[in-house]
Design a protein around this motif. Structure first.
Motif, PDB file in Angstrom:
ATOM      1  N   THR A   1       0.835  -1.206   0.000  1.00  0.00           N
ATOM      2  CA  THR A   1       0.000   0.000   0.000  1.00  0.00           C
ATOM      3  C   THR A   1       0.865   1.249   0.000  1.00  0.00           C
ATOM      4  OG1 THR A   1      -1.527  -1.220   1.444  1.00  0.00           O
ATOM      5  CG2 THR A   1      -1.970   1.130   1.119  1.00  0.00           C
ATOM      6  N   PRO A   2       0.762   2.093  -1.065  1.00  0.00           N
ATOM      7  CA  PRO A   2       1.490   3.366  -1.036  1.00  0.00           C
ATOM      8  C   PRO A   2       0.746   4.359  -0.127  1.00  0.00           C
ATOM      9  CG  PRO A   2       0.346   3.097  -3.135  1.00  0.00           C
ATOM     10  CD  PRO A   2       0.022   1.895  -2.319  1.00  0.00           C
ATOM     11  N   LEU A   3       1.451   4.948   0.827  1.00  0.00           N
ATOM     12  CA  LEU A   3       0.861   5.916   1.762  1.00  0.00           C
ATOM     13  C   LEU A   3       1.432   7.304   1.487  1.00  0.00           C
ATOM     14  CD1 LEU A   3       1.100   3.826   5.059  1.00  0.00           C
ATOM     15  CD2 LEU A   3      -0.835   3.981   3.481  1.00  0.00           C
ATOM     16  N   GLN A   4       0.776   8.324   2.067  1.00  0.00           N
ATOM     17  CA  GLN A   4       1.269   9.684   1.875  1.00  0.00           C
ATOM     18  C   GLN A   4       1.277  10.436   3.200  1.00  0.00           C
ATOM     19  OE1 GLN A   4      -1.425  11.324  -0.978  1.00  0.00           O
ATOM     20  NE2 GLN A   4      -3.110  11.543   0.478  1.00  0.00           N
ATOM     21  N   LEU A   5       2.046  11.538   3.240  1.00  0.00           N
ATOM     22  CA  LEU A   5       2.132  12.349   4.457  1.00  0.00           C
ATOM     23  C   LEU A   5       0.973  13.335   4.547  1.00  0.00           C
ATOM     24  CD1 LEU A   5       5.945  13.203   4.413  1.00  0.00           C
ATOM     25  CD2 LEU A   5       4.805  11.386   5.684  1.00  0.00           C
ATOM     26  N   ASP A   6       0.410  13.690   3.404  1.00  0.00           N
ATOM     27  CA  ASP A   6      -0.672  14.680   3.393  1.00  0.00           C
ATOM     28  C   ASP A   6      -1.956  14.025   3.893  1.00  0.00           C
ATOM     29  OD1 ASP A   6      -2.496  16.664   2.944  1.00  0.00           O
ATOM     30  OD2 ASP A   6      -2.023  16.953   0.837  1.00  0.00           O
ATOM     31  N   MET A   7      -2.443  14.464   5.041  1.00  0.00           N
ATOM     32  CA  MET A   7      -3.654  13.892   5.629  1.00  0.00           C
ATOM     33  C   MET A   7      -4.905  14.710   5.293  1.00  0.00           C
ATOM     34  SD  MET A   7      -1.805  13.199   9.275  1.00  0.00           S
ATOM     35  CE  MET A   7      -3.221  12.595  10.222  1.00  0.00           C
ATOM     36  N   THR A   8      -4.761  15.740   4.452  1.00  0.00           N
ATOM     37  CA  THR A   8      -5.898  16.574   4.087  1.00  0.00           C
ATOM     38  C   THR A   8      -6.997  15.754   3.414  1.00  0.00           C
ATOM     39  OG1 THR A   8      -4.321  18.351   3.609  1.00  0.00           O
ATOM     40  CG2 THR A   8      -6.597  18.678   2.857  1.00  0.00           C
ATOM     41  N   ASN A   9      -8.229  15.974   3.821  1.00  0.00           N
ATOM     42  CA  ASN A   9      -9.380  15.382   3.144  1.00  0.00           C
ATOM     43  C   ASN A   9      -9.889  16.416   2.131  1.00  0.00           C
ATOM     44  OD1 ASN A   9     -12.016  14.575   2.437  1.00  0.00           O
ATOM     45  ND2 ASN A   9     -12.264  13.443   4.343  1.00  0.00           N
ATOM     46  N   TYR A  10      -9.449  16.272   0.876  1.00  0.00           N
ATOM     47  CA  TYR A  10      -9.726  17.314  -0.131  1.00  0.00           C
ATOM     48  C   TYR A  10     -11.208  17.395  -0.495  1.00  0.00           C
ATOM     49  CZ  TYR A  10      -4.789  18.239  -0.604  1.00  0.00           C
ATOM     50  OH  TYR A  10      -3.506  18.613  -0.339  1.00  0.00           O
ATOM     51  N   ARG A  11     -11.896  16.249  -0.446  1.00  0.00           N
ATOM     52  CA  ARG A  11     -13.322  16.266  -0.732  1.00  0.00           C
ATOM     53  C   ARG A  11     -14.042  17.104   0.341  1.00  0.00           C
ATOM     54  NH1 ARG A  11     -17.306  14.850   0.920  1.00  0.00           N
ATOM     55  NH2 ARG A  11     -16.405  13.607   2.596  1.00  0.00           N
ATOM     56  N   ALA A  12     -13.685  16.827   1.619  1.00  0.00           N
ATOM     57  CA  ALA A  12     -14.305  17.573   2.720  1.00  0.00           C
ATOM     58  C   ALA A  12     -13.910  19.047   2.657  1.00  0.00           C
ATOM     59  CB  ALA A  12     -13.885  16.968   4.055  1.00  0.00           C
ATOM     60  N   LEU A  13     -12.697  19.317   2.180  1.00  0.00           N
ATOM     61  CA  LEU A  13     -12.231  20.708   2.063  1.00  0.00           C
ATOM     62  C   LEU A  13     -13.170  21.493   1.145  1.00  0.00           C
ATOM     63  CD1 LEU A  13      -8.506  21.709   1.664  1.00  0.00           C
ATOM     64  CD2 LEU A  13     -10.239  22.863   0.327  1.00  0.00           C
ATOM     65  N   GLU A  14     -13.487  20.901  -0.022  1.00  0.00           N
ATOM     66  CA  GLU A  14     -14.383  21.587  -0.962  1.00  0.00           C
ATOM     67  C   GLU A  14     -15.784  21.727  -0.374  1.00  0.00           C
ATOM     68  OE1 GLU A  14     -13.326  23.198  -3.449  1.00  0.00           O
ATOM     69  OE2 GLU A  14     -11.310  22.422  -3.143  1.00  0.00           O
TER      70      GLU A  14
ATOM     71  N   ILE B   1      -7.983  39.213  14.512  1.00  0.00           N
ATOM     72  CA  ILE B   1      -8.131  37.995  13.697  1.00  0.00           C
ATOM     73  C   ILE B   1      -8.915  38.348  12.432  1.00  0.00           C
ATOM     74  CG2 ILE B   1      -9.239  35.723  13.591  1.00  0.00           C
ATOM     75  CD1 ILE B   1      -8.395  35.238  16.438  1.00  0.00           C
ATOM     76  N   LYS B   2      -8.330  37.963  11.280  1.00  0.00           N
ATOM     77  CA  LYS B   2      -8.899  38.407  10.002  1.00  0.00           C
ATOM     78  C   LYS B   2     -10.114  37.601   9.557  1.00  0.00           C
ATOM     79  CE  LYS B   2      -4.947  40.678   7.898  1.00  0.00           C
ATOM     80  NZ  LYS B   2      -3.731  40.124   7.295  1.00  0.00           N
ATOM     81  N   GLY B   3     -10.276  36.396  10.128  1.00  0.00           N
ATOM     82  CA  GLY B   3     -11.409  35.555   9.746  1.00  0.00           C
ATOM     83  C   GLY B   3     -11.035  34.089   9.823  1.00  0.00           C
ATOM     84  N   PHE B   4     -11.835  33.254   9.155  1.00  0.00           N
ATOM     85  CA  PHE B   4     -11.643  31.800   9.189  1.00  0.00           C
ATOM     86  C   PHE B   4     -11.380  31.301   7.776  1.00  0.00           C
ATOM     87  CE2 PHE B   4     -14.165  33.087  12.746  1.00  0.00           C
ATOM     88  CZ  PHE B   4     -13.867  32.237  13.786  1.00  0.00           C
ATOM     89  N   LEU B   5     -10.422  30.402   7.610  1.00  0.00           N
ATOM     90  CA  LEU B   5     -10.140  29.827   6.286  1.00  0.00           C
ATOM     91  C   LEU B   5     -10.124  28.301   6.356  1.00  0.00           C
ATOM     92  CD1 LEU B   5      -7.252  32.022   4.780  1.00  0.00           C
ATOM     93  CD2 LEU B   5      -9.670  32.005   4.119  1.00  0.00           C
ATOM     94  N   ILE B   6     -10.782  27.656   5.386  1.00  0.00           N
ATOM     95  CA  ILE B   6     -10.663  26.207   5.230  1.00  0.00           C
ATOM     96  C   ILE B   6      -9.371  25.967   4.453  1.00  0.00           C
ATOM     97  CG2 ILE B   6     -11.806  24.096   4.442  1.00  0.00           C
ATOM     98  CD1 ILE B   6     -13.547  25.594   6.399  1.00  0.00           C
ATOM     99  N   THR B   7      -8.476  25.169   5.009  1.00  0.00           N
ATOM    100  CA  THR B   7      -7.131  25.051   4.435  1.00  0.00           C
ATOM    101  C   THR B   7      -6.732  23.595   4.193  1.00  0.00           C
ATOM    102  OG1 THR B   7      -6.188  24.972   6.653  1.00  0.00           O
ATOM    103  CG2 THR B   7      -6.317  27.131   5.611  1.00  0.00           C
ATOM    104  N   LYS B   8      -5.602  23.441   3.478  1.00  0.00           N
ATOM    105  CA  LYS B   8      -4.995  22.118   3.363  1.00  0.00           C
ATOM    106  C   LYS B   8      -3.719  22.077   4.210  1.00  0.00           C
ATOM    107  CE  LYS B   8      -2.282  23.182  -0.778  1.00  0.00           C
ATOM    108  NZ  LYS B   8      -1.912  22.762  -2.129  1.00  0.00           N
ATOM    109  N   GLN B   9      -3.301  20.853   4.512  1.00  0.00           N
ATOM    110  CA  GLN B   9      -2.073  20.651   5.287  1.00  0.00           C
ATOM    111  C   GLN B   9      -0.878  21.215   4.525  1.00  0.00           C
ATOM    112  OE1 GLN B   9      -1.587  16.487   6.450  1.00  0.00           O
ATOM    113  NE2 GLN B   9       0.634  16.709   6.471  1.00  0.00           N
ATOM    114  N   GLY B  10      -0.077  22.056   5.182  1.00  0.00           N
ATOM    115  CA  GLY B  10       1.087  22.644   4.533  1.00  0.00           C
ATOM    116  C   GLY B  10       2.321  21.780   4.658  1.00  0.00           C
ATOM    117  N   ARG B  11       3.436  22.354   4.286  1.00  0.00           N
ATOM    118  CA  ARG B  11       4.710  21.617   4.390  1.00  0.00           C
ATOM    119  C   ARG B  11       5.743  22.482   5.074  1.00  0.00           C
ATOM    120  NH1 ARG B  11       6.254  19.662  -1.391  1.00  0.00           N
ATOM    121  NH2 ARG B  11       7.912  18.652  -0.224  1.00  0.00           N
TER     122      ARG B  11
END
Lengths: 250, 250
Positions: A229-242, B172-182
């Protein structure tokens, strides 16, 4: 010559790491840095609030006293290898499987995750089976996967979680690239008594079980395949993000 | 009435959990179960190889001796709430940020991850800032996010990682839905001496730094926004899965 950095979460004394070390020594230098005790379930734990000690066991084999698998990878990379990247980080062979959501608790998988964070191709190895494990044979299959990864290369944003069935070589049906499965069991907290009659509590599984969805890690090992299984470090749920972006008015 | 199950990784005595508890008490019952010591960096660690003890501190406030955040969630859910699901699991407020790949080490985030594994909407809270933190104010912002999540609901396959800048409310400028950064920093292993002159080693960051990519958790808090990152339990790298399927002949 290839250099491998090897750790595990079962402790330096465990059969799994010894077998993997022997197998990898056939194709390169193997620097082992492993915890001094069984740390199953430790997850991706890193010790930065206290100092640690390291002890040499034998040539290219060290143990970090009180260290986690992620600590051991740090010690191996920065201290033993003096910041020179090994060709690969390997973790295991874990005595038992690492499948589904359970990999989030896994010290074995976290050893490989740490290697990936440090920019090194990394693979975690576990055995699907609990009894009469032939680690020499499992390590031989692990070596095959390592050679394949060295030959073909690995995606830069992925590390591998490999589960190998505890079967004779000729009984293994082949290799499958899989996705992380899901378990169907839950834990419970068991109440027991200490020798003084005071209550103590033990977290345990109510009943083990997995969803036998095709294409998953569990499906593969259950049917006699090696699961990769290839895994990744990014745990973001992109579907939920949208979804949140459009539905939460903030 | 809403019921909240609250944990953290800084320990039951920390200001962050006390402030969040007070804020959430304004909208419901808050059952706190927290570790008895600072466990920063513990990751998603679960104790199933040894028993644990639990001690009551005050009404609806407990500590698990030697327990991790994931252990505490288990104790809260199965023992204190007797298997009745709370409306939400909250973890924090962590004393310091949890951003980028560092969330894989985070006990705070792992407390929320555990809640999600148990099928409960879950949120981890951390503060972006290291000094002069006004936890009462940060907890007030956290409460706002909790109310929003209760009102709007949360995707079933996601839990939230929330980082709140240590700023006055009006700054505080507001709230943002974000992705995991690096992150752009790396660790090193520092060599020191113990009082007997023997070598000890300390894992530390060489220099803190983050990639300021727009849309990420770090970008948000750096620019004065509250960052809300939806995370998932599935760690599969699906892009790599397709790549390996087509390129690795197994």
């Amino acid at each position: 010559m290839f250099t491998f950095l090897l750790t595990n979460d079962d402790g330096y004394f465990s059969e799994g790491i010894r077998a993997l070390r022997s197998a990898l020594k056939q194709i390169g230098r193997v620097v082992c840095v492993a915890p001094d005790r069984n740390l199953s379930g430790v997850g991706h734990s890193l010790t930065f609030n206290s100092p640690l000690r390291i002890r040499r066991i034998e040539e290219d084999f060290w143990t970090v006293i009180g260290g986690t698998p992620a600590d051991c990878i740090h010690f191996g990379y920065y201290l033993i290898l003096e910041g020179k990247k090994p060709h690969m980080v390997c973790s295991g062979i874990n005595d038992g499987p690492n499948l589904g959501e359970d990999i989030t608790y896994s010290g074995t998988v976290s050893g490989a995750m740490e290697g990936r964070i440090l920019g090194i191709p990394s693979i975690a190895f576990s055995v699907f089976g609990r009894e009469d494990i032939d680690f020499t044979q499992v390590a031989d299959v692990a070596k095959q996967v390592v050679i394949k990864a060295l030959e073909e290369g690995m995606p830069e944003d992925a590390y591998l979680n490999v589960n190998i069935p505890n079967l004779r070589r000729e009984e293994i049906k082949g290799f499958l690239i899989t996705k992380q499965g899901r378990r169907s069991y839950k834990e419970k907290v068991l109440k027991l008594s200490d020798p003084q009659g005071k209550p103590i509590y033990w977290i345990t599984a109510e009943q083990f079980g997995w969803m036998l969805e095709e294409g998953t890690d569990y499906w593969a090992v259950y049917h006699g395949y090696v699961s990769i299984t290839p895994l990744q470090l990014d745990m973001t749920n992109y579907r939920a993000l949208e979804e949140l972006k459009s539905s939460w008015k903030l």
